[in-house]
Design a protein around this motif. Sequence first.
Motif, PDB file in Angstrom:
ATOM      1  N   HIS A 175     120.929  70.691  -9.769  1.00 30.53           N
ATOM      2  CA  HIS A 175     119.505  71.055  -9.929  1.00 30.53           C
ATOM      3  C   HIS A 175     119.056  71.025 -11.384  1.00 30.53           C
ATOM      4  O   HIS A 175     118.284  71.870 -11.832  1.00 30.53           O
ATOM      5  N   TYR A 176     119.552  70.038 -12.145  1.00 29.68           N
ATOM      6  CA  TYR A 176     119.244  69.956 -13.570  1.00 29.68           C
ATOM      7  C   TYR A 176     117.968  69.163 -13.869  1.00 29.68           C
ATOM      8  O   TYR A 176     117.421  69.261 -14.956  1.00 29.68           O
ATOM      9  N   ARG A 177     117.495  68.388 -12.898  1.00 27.06           N
ATOM     10  CA  ARG A 177     116.322  67.525 -13.158  1.00 27.06           C
ATOM     11  C   ARG A 177     115.034  68.349 -13.139  1.00 27.06           C
ATOM     12  O   ARG A 177     114.654  68.861 -12.088  1.00 27.06           O
ATOM     13  N   HIS A 178     114.379  68.437 -14.282  1.00 30.51           N
ATOM     14  CA  HIS A 178     113.126  69.197 -14.372  1.00 30.51           C
ATOM     15  C   HIS A 178     111.907  68.279 -14.291  1.00 30.51           C
ATOM     16  O   HIS A 178     110.778  68.720 -14.505  1.00 30.51           O
ATOM     17  N   LYS A 179     112.162  67.029 -13.997  1.00 31.40           N
ATOM     18  CA  LYS A 179     111.081  66.086 -13.674  1.00 31.40           C
ATOM     19  C   LYS A 179     111.457  65.501 -12.322  1.00 31.40           C
ATOM     20  O   LYS A 179     112.507  64.865 -12.179  1.00 31.40           O
ATOM     21  N   VAL A 180     110.624  65.756 -11.323  1.00 35.01           N
ATOM     22  CA  VAL A 180     110.934  65.316  -9.959  1.00 35.01           C
ATOM     23  C   VAL A 180     109.809  64.425  -9.458  1.00 35.01           C
ATOM     24  O   VAL A 180     108.635  64.792  -9.528  1.00 35.01           O
ATOM     25  N   HIS A 181     110.195  63.254  -8.982  1.00 36.12           N
ATOM     26  CA  HIS A 181     109.206  62.285  -8.497  1.00 36.12           C
ATOM     27  C   HIS A 181     109.489  61.972  -7.034  1.00 36.12           C
ATOM     28  O   HIS A 181     110.624  61.693  -6.665  1.00 36.12           O
ATOM     29  N   ALA A 182     108.458  62.034  -6.204  1.00 39.00           N
ATOM     30  CA  ALA A 182     108.609  61.671  -4.787  1.00 39.00           C
ATOM     31  C   ALA A 182     107.589  60.595  -4.428  1.00 39.00           C
ATOM     32  O   ALA A 182     106.395  60.733  -4.712  1.00 39.00           O
ATOM     33  N   ALA A 183     108.084  59.506  -3.827  1.00 38.78           N
ATOM     34  CA  ALA A 183     107.198  58.473  -3.275  1.00 38.78           C
ATOM     35  C   ALA A 183     106.802  58.908  -1.869  1.00 38.78           C
ATOM     36  O   ALA A 183     107.614  59.491  -1.145  1.00 38.78           O
ATOM     37  N   PHE A 184     105.564  58.650  -1.481  1.00 42.66           N
ATOM     38  CA  PHE A 184     105.078  59.039  -0.144  1.00 42.66           C
ATOM     39  C   PHE A 184     104.818  57.800   0.691  1.00 42.66           C
ATOM     40  O   PHE A 184     104.351  56.776   0.186  1.00 42.66           O
ATOM     41  N   TYR A 196     113.157  55.983  -3.207  1.00 42.40           N
ATOM     42  CA  TYR A 196     113.332  54.657  -2.612  1.00 42.40           C
ATOM     43  C   TYR A 196     114.814  54.390  -2.381  1.00 42.40           C
ATOM     44  O   TYR A 196     115.651  54.683  -3.234  1.00 42.40           O
ATOM     45  N   LYS A 197     115.104  53.845  -1.221  1.00 36.99           N
ATOM     46  CA  LYS A 197     116.471  53.426  -0.904  1.00 36.99           C
ATOM     47  C   LYS A 197     116.877  52.370  -1.926  1.00 36.99           C
ATOM     48  O   LYS A 197     116.024  51.577  -2.365  1.00 36.99           O
ATOM     49  N   LYS A 198     118.144  52.351  -2.315  1.00 32.30           N
ATOM     50  CA  LYS A 198     118.596  51.431  -3.365  1.00 32.30           C
ATOM     51  C   LYS A 198     118.202  49.989  -3.053  1.00 32.30           C
ATOM     52  O   LYS A 198     118.367  49.519  -1.928  1.00 32.30           O
ATOM     53  N   ASN A 199     117.652  49.302  -4.058  1.00 34.69           N
ATOM     54  CA  ASN A 199     117.242  47.891  -3.959  1.00 34.69           C
ATOM     55  C   ASN A 199     116.217  47.636  -2.847  1.00 34.69           C
ATOM     56  O   ASN A 199     116.224  46.577  -2.217  1.00 34.69           O
ATOM     57  N   SER A 200     115.346  48.630  -2.575  1.00 29.11           N
ATOM     58  CA  SER A 200     114.315  48.420  -1.553  1.00 29.11           C
ATOM     59  C   SER A 200     113.115  49.299  -1.863  1.00 29.11           C
ATOM     60  O   SER A 200     113.138  50.095  -2.801  1.00 29.11           O
ATOM     61  N   HIS A 201     112.067  49.132  -1.061  1.00 25.42           N
ATOM     62  CA  HIS A 201     110.909  50.029  -1.190  1.00 25.42           C
ATOM     63  C   HIS A 201     110.754  50.872   0.068  1.00 25.42           C
ATOM     64  O   HIS A 201     109.654  51.309   0.402  1.00 25.42           O
ATOM     65  N   GLU A 202     111.879  51.101   0.727  1.00 32.92           N
ATOM     66  CA  GLU A 202     111.878  51.984   1.892  1.00 32.92           C
ATOM     67  C   GLU A 202     112.142  53.410   1.405  1.00 32.92           C
ATOM     68  O   GLU A 202     113.106  53.671   0.678  1.00 32.92           O
ATOM     69  N   VAL A 203     111.228  54.333   1.773  1.00 27.63           N
ATOM     70  CA  VAL A 203     111.344  55.716   1.283  1.00 27.63           C
ATOM     71  C   VAL A 203     112.310  56.520   2.147  1.00 27.63           C
ATOM     72  O   VAL A 203     112.175  56.579   3.366  1.00 27.63           O
ATOM     73  N   VAL A 204     113.314  57.116   1.495  1.00 23.86           N
ATOM     74  CA  VAL A 204     114.244  58.024   2.171  1.00 23.86           C
ATOM     75  C   VAL A 204     113.622  59.420   2.117  1.00 23.86           C
ATOM     76  O   VAL A 204     113.316  59.931   1.034  1.00 23.86           O
ATOM     77  N   ASP A 205     113.409  60.037   3.271  1.00 28.26           N
ATOM     78  CA  ASP A 205     112.772  61.355   3.360  1.00 28.26           C
ATOM     79  C   ASP A 205     113.753  62.435   2.881  1.00 28.26           C
ATOM     80  O   ASP A 205     114.742  62.716   3.551  1.00 28.26           O
ATOM     81  N   VAL A 206     113.493  63.006   1.704  1.00 31.82           N
ATOM     82  CA  VAL A 206     114.414  63.982   1.111  1.00 31.82           C
ATOM     83  C   VAL A 206     113.777  65.367   1.144  1.00 31.82           C
ATOM     84  O   VAL A 206     112.736  65.595   0.528  1.00 31.82           O
ATOM     85  N   GLU A 207     114.404  66.285   1.850  1.00 30.79           N
ATOM     86  CA  GLU A 207     113.896  67.666   1.931  1.00 30.79           C
ATOM     87  C   GLU A 207     114.298  68.467   0.694  1.00 30.79           C
ATOM     88  O   GLU A 207     113.508  69.223   0.155  1.00 30.79           O
ATOM     89  N   ILE A 262     106.919  69.817  -3.261  1.00 27.94           N
ATOM     90  CA  ILE A 262     106.747  68.494  -2.635  1.00 27.94           C
ATOM     91  C   ILE A 262     106.782  68.615  -1.110  1.00 27.94           C
ATOM     92  O   ILE A 262     105.959  68.007  -0.407  1.00 27.94           O
ATOM     93  N   ARG A 263     107.703  69.426  -0.593  1.00 29.77           N
ATOM     94  CA  ARG A 263     107.780  69.647   0.868  1.00 29.77           C
ATOM     95  C   ARG A 263     106.477  70.206   1.406  1.00 29.77           C
ATOM     96  O   ARG A 263     105.976  69.777   2.439  1.00 29.77           O
ATOM     97  N   ASP A 264     105.917  71.186   0.694  1.00 26.23           N
ATOM     98  CA  ASP A 264     104.688  71.826   1.160  1.00 26.23           C
ATOM     99  C   ASP A 264     103.485  70.876   1.077  1.00 26.23           C
ATOM    100  O   ASP A 264     102.616  70.902   1.943  1.00 26.23           O
TER     101      ASP A 264
END
Length: 382
Positions: free
Chosen positions: A54-63, A76-87, A100-102
């Motif tokens: 939990h060291y990353r203080h900059k968090v980016h989520a693609a929707f 994004y899944k590696k080498n793609s533009h498919e978004v992996v849904d991360v809770e 981000i979840r909310d």
Amino acid sequence: MDKKQCVYAKKCGGCDYQGIDYKEQLAKKQAYMKKLLKPVCHVEPIIGMKDPFHYRHKVHAAFDCTKRGQIVAGVYKKNSHEVVDVESCMIEDEECDRIIRDIKDMLRSFKIKTYDEDTGYGLLRHVLIRKGYATGQIMVVLVLSSPILPSKNNFVKAIRKKHPDISTIVLNVNQKKTSMVLGDRNITLYGKGFIEDKLCGCTFRISPNSFYQVNPRQTELLYEKAVHEAHLTGNECVIDAYCGTGTIGIIASKNAKEVIGIELNRDAIRDAVTNAKRNNVKNISFYNEDAGKFMVEMAEKKESADVVIMDPPRTGSTEEFLSSVVKLSPKRVVYVSCGPESLLSDLKYLVRHGYKVKRCTPYDCFPYTAHIENCVLLERTN
């Protein structure tokens, strides 16, 4: 002891060292740097983290939205533009993940559609959250394809009700068909439009587009090392090349006679000037120019600098810049690097042109990934 295996490991691909014990990760990175830099210098023991989670203080989520109509937010899944849904992510700040979840859960009730890269329809592209490590201040950046957010006041109220610690909310407009996350236009919806954080006893302003290291705990150690390696006595003229928002230069200014910060990005220079004023630093000046050309002109005018601190992008420096360092001929060069391969190439150039590498200290600023930061001291040989 490491925590349990990440549930997204096989889908996400963001962490190269997933499932590997942290001590082993450090050993791998140490061995890699020793082997890589063997032709030019000795490598000190790597500086790791006590708690590598939990060291990353900059968090980016693609929707995005799946074919079944499910809203997803994550990486994004590696080498793609498919978004992996991360809770929740093992290396991201937990409060940022909750926000981000909310936001994801609120989209349907506010009838906000996610942006579709293929068709260009939809509104919400990304959410970027930055949190001050020392201050706890939180900035939420909503990246939209339009400057208009329906029911924006109610949306802002709803997020703040769930997360009263949020300091500012910014709407960033990105209307281009691009893989770049942020656009150029920012509209402040709540708060000041920026947050502040403290690093090495100095206060820094972080705007949506500012560059600021994602792991402040390790960055503090890395920057303290860089200033220590400069061996400043209070009489030196220091050049902070690729200075960004002025972090290293402002920290170094306490022990230098004069600091000159040089940076091509106009927005970064604007923040750097603000940061210097905020810290009441009078012996630093910033220039929105190409650092290499600036130093060549200094050398031609018979001006000198005692120390050059350089923190180039991952791709490393250019031959033009390195030759300008050689022309200016400072006693010491402190090279802060986030790209080991480009670092080796740049060090070889400086060694061929009259410098000796005294020391390289690796820092693990990105546990669970293959990335390594290094602080290298070079001294002029003649």
